[in-house]
Design an enzyme around this catalytic site. Sequence first.
Site, PDB file in Angstrom:
ATOM      1  N   HIS A   1     -16.414   5.939  10.834  1.00  0.00           N
ATOM      2  CA  HIS A   1     -16.631   7.072   9.928  1.00  0.00           C
ATOM      3  C   HIS A   1     -18.135   7.302   9.855  1.00  0.00           C
ATOM      4  CE1 HIS A   1     -16.779   9.437   6.272  1.00  0.00           C
ATOM      5  NE2 HIS A   1     -15.458   9.463   6.179  1.00  0.00           N
TER       6      HIS A   1
ATOM      7  N   GLN B   1     -11.870   3.868  14.862  1.00  0.00           N
ATOM      8  CA  GLN B   1     -12.698   4.956  14.335  1.00  0.00           C
ATOM      9  C   GLN B   1     -13.885   4.457  13.512  1.00  0.00           C
ATOM     10  OE1 GLN B   1     -11.272   7.793  10.996  1.00  0.00           O
ATOM     11  NE2 GLN B   1     -11.479   9.043  12.817  1.00  0.00           N
TER      12      GLN B   1
ATOM     13  N   ARG C   1      -8.519   9.788  14.553  1.00  0.00           N
ATOM     14  CA  ARG C   1      -7.780  10.358  13.427  1.00  0.00           C
ATOM     15  C   ARG C   1      -8.615  11.399  12.694  1.00  0.00           C
ATOM     16  NH1 ARG C   1      -7.650   9.428   7.942  1.00  0.00           N
ATOM     17  NH2 ARG C   1      -8.778   7.456   7.903  1.00  0.00           N
TER      18      ARG C   1
ATOM     19  N   GLY D   1       0.868  -1.188   0.000  1.00  0.00           N
ATOM     20  CA  GLY D   1       0.000   0.000   0.000  1.00  0.00           C
ATOM     21  C   GLY D   1       0.897   1.228   0.000  1.00  0.00           C
TER      22      GLY D   1
ATOM     23  N   ARG E   1     -14.726  12.982  13.306  1.00  0.00           N
ATOM     24  CA  ARG E   1     -15.594  11.827  13.030  1.00  0.00           C
ATOM     25  C   ARG E   1     -16.190  11.197  14.277  1.00  0.00           C
ATOM     26  NH1 ARG E   1     -11.568   9.359   8.416  1.00  0.00           N
ATOM     27  NH2 ARG E   1     -12.144  10.927   6.874  1.00  0.00           N
TER      28      ARG E   1
ATOM     29  N   HIS F   1     -13.948   2.078  10.317  1.00  0.00           N
ATOM     30  CA  HIS F   1     -13.124   2.653   9.266  1.00  0.00           C
ATOM     31  C   HIS F   1     -11.624   2.542   9.492  1.00  0.00           C
ATOM     32  CE1 HIS F   1     -12.347   5.222   5.874  1.00  0.00           C
ATOM     33  NE2 HIS F   1     -11.762   6.153   6.607  1.00  0.00           N
TER      34      HIS F   1
ATOM     35  N   LEU G   1     -17.885   3.514   1.797  1.00  0.00           N
ATOM     36  CA  LEU G   1     -17.639   4.872   2.269  1.00  0.00           C
ATOM     37  C   LEU G   1     -18.139   5.946   1.318  1.00  0.00           C
ATOM     38  CD1 LEU G   1     -16.064   6.005   4.772  1.00  0.00           C
ATOM     39  CD2 LEU G   1     -14.354   6.694   3.112  1.00  0.00           C
TER      40      LEU G   1
ATOM     41  N   GLU H   1     -15.730  12.079   3.444  1.00  0.00           N
ATOM     42  CA  GLU H   1     -15.993  13.310   4.178  1.00  0.00           C
ATOM     43  C   GLU H   1     -15.849  14.522   3.250  1.00  0.00           C
ATOM     44  OE1 GLU H   1     -14.454  13.142   8.307  1.00  0.00           O
ATOM     45  OE2 GLU H   1     -13.256  14.834   7.625  1.00  0.00           O
TER      46      GLU H   1
ATOM     47  N   PHE I   1     -12.063  19.644   5.251  1.00  0.00           N
ATOM     48  CA  PHE I   1     -12.242  18.307   5.802  1.00  0.00           C
ATOM     49  C   PHE I   1     -12.465  18.430   7.306  1.00  0.00           C
ATOM     50  CE2 PHE I   1     -11.805  13.904   4.394  1.00  0.00           C
ATOM     51  CZ  PHE I   1     -11.887  14.054   3.040  1.00  0.00           C
TER      52      PHE I   1
HETATM   53  C1  FAD Z   1     -12.689   3.437   1.709  1.00  0.00           C
HETATM   54  C2  FAD Z   1     -11.575   4.179   2.378  1.00  0.00           C
HETATM   55  C3  FAD Z   1     -11.359   5.516   2.084  1.00  0.00           C
HETATM   56  C4  FAD Z   1     -10.316   6.217   2.714  1.00  0.00           C
HETATM   57  N1  FAD Z   1     -10.115   7.534   2.402  1.00  0.00           N
HETATM   58  C5  FAD Z   1      -9.074   8.200   2.967  1.00  0.00           C
HETATM   59  C6  FAD Z   1      -8.776   9.544   2.606  1.00  0.00           C
HETATM   60  O1  FAD Z   1      -9.426  10.166   1.751  1.00  0.00           O
HETATM   61  N2  FAD Z   1      -7.742  10.170   3.218  1.00  0.00           N
HETATM   62  C7  FAD Z   1      -6.971   9.540   4.167  1.00  0.00           C
HETATM   63  O2  FAD Z   1      -6.033  10.161   4.688  1.00  0.00           O
HETATM   64  N3  FAD Z   1      -7.221   8.249   4.507  1.00  0.00           N
HETATM   65  C8  FAD Z   1      -8.235   7.569   3.919  1.00  0.00           C
HETATM   66  N4  FAD Z   1      -8.469   6.258   4.272  1.00  0.00           N
HETATM   67  C9  FAD Z   1      -7.519   5.570   5.154  1.00  0.00           C
HETATM   68  C10 FAD Z   1      -6.251   5.236   4.373  1.00  0.00           C
HETATM   69  O3  FAD Z   1      -6.561   4.996   3.037  1.00  0.00           O
HETATM   70  C11 FAD Z   1      -5.532   4.010   4.918  1.00  0.00           C
HETATM   71  O4  FAD Z   1      -5.398   4.092   6.310  1.00  0.00           O
HETATM   72  C12 FAD Z   1      -4.145   3.894   4.298  1.00  0.00           C
HETATM   73  O5  FAD Z   1      -4.228   3.960   2.902  1.00  0.00           O
HETATM   74  C13 FAD Z   1      -3.459   2.616   4.720  1.00  0.00           C
HETATM   75  O6  FAD Z   1      -2.283   2.450   3.970  1.00  0.00           O
HETATM   76  P1  FAD Z   1      -1.266   1.283   4.303  1.00  0.00           P
HETATM   77  O7  FAD Z   1      -0.150   1.391   3.333  1.00  0.00           O
HETATM   78  O8  FAD Z   1      -0.944   1.320   5.756  1.00  0.00           O
HETATM   79  O9  FAD Z   1      -2.104  -0.056   4.083  1.00  0.00           O
HETATM   80  P2  FAD Z   1      -2.883  -0.648   2.792  1.00  0.00           P
HETATM   81  O10 FAD Z   1      -2.996   0.306   1.700  1.00  0.00           O
HETATM   82  O11 FAD Z   1      -4.117  -1.275   3.332  1.00  0.00           O
HETATM   83  O12 FAD Z   1      -1.906  -1.782   2.299  1.00  0.00           O
HETATM   84  C14 FAD Z   1      -1.691  -2.971   3.048  1.00  0.00           C
HETATM   85  C15 FAD Z   1      -0.772  -3.860   2.257  1.00  0.00           C
HETATM   86  O13 FAD Z   1      -0.382  -4.950   3.073  1.00  0.00           O
HETATM   87  C16 FAD Z   1      -0.448  -6.140   2.343  1.00  0.00           C
HETATM   88  N5  FAD Z   1      -0.658  -7.241   3.301  1.00  0.00           N
HETATM   89  C17 FAD Z   1      -1.579  -7.323   4.279  1.00  0.00           C
HETATM   90  N6  FAD Z   1      -1.452  -8.489   4.943  1.00  0.00           N
HETATM   91  C18 FAD Z   1      -0.417  -9.148   4.369  1.00  0.00           C
HETATM   92  C19 FAD Z   1       0.207 -10.404   4.598  1.00  0.00           C
HETATM   93  N7  FAD Z   1      -0.211 -11.238   5.545  1.00  0.00           N
HETATM   94  N8  FAD Z   1       1.244 -10.760   3.800  1.00  0.00           N
HETATM   95  C20 FAD Z   1       1.668  -9.935   2.807  1.00  0.00           C
HETATM   96  N9  FAD Z   1       1.109  -8.746   2.542  1.00  0.00           N
HETATM   97  C21 FAD Z   1       0.094  -8.358   3.324  1.00  0.00           C
HETATM   98  C22 FAD Z   1      -1.566  -5.939   1.350  1.00  0.00           C
HETATM   99  O14 FAD Z   1      -1.356  -6.753   0.224  1.00  0.00           O
HETATM  100  C23 FAD Z   1      -1.399  -4.455   1.002  1.00  0.00           C
HETATM  101  O15 FAD Z   1      -0.492  -4.322  -0.054  1.00  0.00           O
HETATM  102  C24 FAD Z   1      -9.495   5.549   3.646  1.00  0.00           C
HETATM  103  C25 FAD Z   1      -9.708   4.204   3.925  1.00  0.00           C
HETATM  104  C26 FAD Z   1     -10.746   3.534   3.324  1.00  0.00           C
HETATM  105  C27 FAD Z   1     -10.978   2.091   3.703  1.00  0.00           C
END
Ligand code: FAD
Length: 578
Positions: free
Chosen positions: A241, A239, A393, A15, A285, A351, A251, A254, A119
Amino acid sequence: MSIHHQYDAVIIGAGGAGLMAALEASKVPEVKVAVVSKLYPTRSHTGTAQGGICAALGNVEPDSWEWHMFDTVKGGDYLGDQDAIEILCREAIDLIYELEHMGLPFNRRPDGKIDQRNFGGHTREFGKGPIKRACYAADRTGHMILQTLYQQCIKQGVTFFDEYHVFDLVLSGGKTAGVVALCLATGELHTFHAKGVFFATGGCGKMYQITSNAHTLTGDGMAVVFRRGIPLEDMEFFQFHPTGIYKMGILITEGARGEGGILRNDKGERFMERYAPTLLDLAPRDMISRAIYLEIRDGRGIGGEDYVHLDLTHLDQEVIKKKLPDIADFVRTYLGIDPVKEMIPVQPTAHYAMGGIPTDVEGRVVIDEKNTILPGLYAAGETACVSVHGANRLGTNSLIDIIVFGRRGGRHMAQFAKSVSFPNWPKDAEVPLQEEISRFRSGKGKENIAAIRSELQVSMMEDASVFRTESGLKKMEGKLTGLKERFKRIRISDVGAAYNTDLYEAFELGYLLDLSDAIVAGALSRKESRGAHCREDYPKRNDSEWLKHTLCYQKNGKLELKYKPVVITRFQPQERKY
Ligand SMILES: Cc1cc2nc3c(=O)[nH]c(=O)nc-3n(C[C@H](O)[C@H](O)[C@H](O)COP(=O)(O)OP(=O)(O)OC[C@H]3O[C@@H](n4cnc5c(N)ncnc54)[C@H](O)[C@@H]3O)c2cc1C
């Protein structure tokens, strides 16, 4: 039999946090970097983020990182660590320009600058009124971030292991030695020997019935380290939402309220006037989700049901078309209504996990209340708790968190990996995972994974969501004991090796059960209300006893709670009014 790999740095998760860490680490010469991800990178949940990513650029109106910092501290109900929050808000500004230079297509103003919108909880002059601070790419901000970072990683030559699930962390002589994973396509076991391991595995919202989280958000990274004796921080803060599509949890950003959307009850009242007279529908939120529940409890849900309306009908059609096109499509597709003409039925949706794997500001995992570091282990993003979000958050602060701390952690890990030799690789490193797999496969019981998961989700929603009480949480604790007993008797029906999603779901359910346990234990113990943790039996924030972070350990199947102080630098706790 297993296939062995060796990399200086292994990042779990692709991610925003994982890709940013990989990009930074790969810039350090001679450091071999691999990313292991259970999803194809661009399918990560970051790609679903809609509304925006914030930084005090001041493109639309004057702004400063100090105001952003104040809002983040106050929004988090004073539980966030202010040293980390200061870094977040200062570094946010340069990082937005860095993303812009990588090619991220932000919406722009007529003068060509990046546009910004309102926001929740973001204010000018320390709370005087709303401010436009969220940078955005329509309502596909996360999608654009993910695509941009993935392209950069490919250009940089990062090695990807796509659709490999990591199920175990290998420690050796008090240091991090690597991870053990299964390849989805073949079922083969792969071991990764590394000097640095970086968890960026995202959130864990699938323990709740109504959630905005993707099916894959099962908290794997948190649970894997938890089982290896590393504590989890502040898990009781989850949290909700305010605006998920009714019954589905999908979702509605916001950003819709940022563009002028209004929440209304059955009488058509703008009920937020009563709960947050200054910020109204742009209050944080936690407050809005509670307000919605209270309206529903008092019989002012729409038609007496358990939802309210999000009203966008007064907005200019062009605004919806240009700035909120995806959510308008969701509403048309899933509800068959046109948001330009009709109001949208919404309810709070699980969320975001404020808690997670405790780290310092360099992304290094810390394992106790003295902030002792576990050499070689890193975490960032939703799986981590650095803690910039405290007890709640603010919207758009997660996307900036993953970029800021993904970069810091990736950089630090690469330098660390350069400075040390490979730790010893224990010869039986893969055995615990092999044993667990055979336990799942040879299970004689008849318990069904989907049935246990859905009972977990329904009861967490009832007893450990927006409002909590001692009796509800005790009930949930008992429920979890029962579900964990049943989990021991599950049976995997698919005996094949390739694409055995049955097996993966068994692991994921086990993780959700462990993490729910940590949420409930922290929530039961914390006898106050702060941010997203609202105890009806202790409705006030209690700084004298509870201005501290929870650390939850799993030891021999039992949970143990410890606490550590909050870092306060610039802003002393105040009453939280909006
Ligand atoms: C619908 C939605 C809308 C959102 N909108 C916003 C927004 O507008 N602004 C904002 O600031 N935040 C927003 N958020 C929150 C934000 O998007 C997330 O908190 C953030 O993107 C998380 O990023 P990350 O890199 O930590 O995890 P993620 O993007 O969830 O990535 C996790 C990664 O871990 C990998 N993974 C998981 N488990 C394993 C495993 N066992 N083995 C190998 N790989 C694994 C997955 O393959 C993935 O690649 C939103 C969240 C959602 C759900």
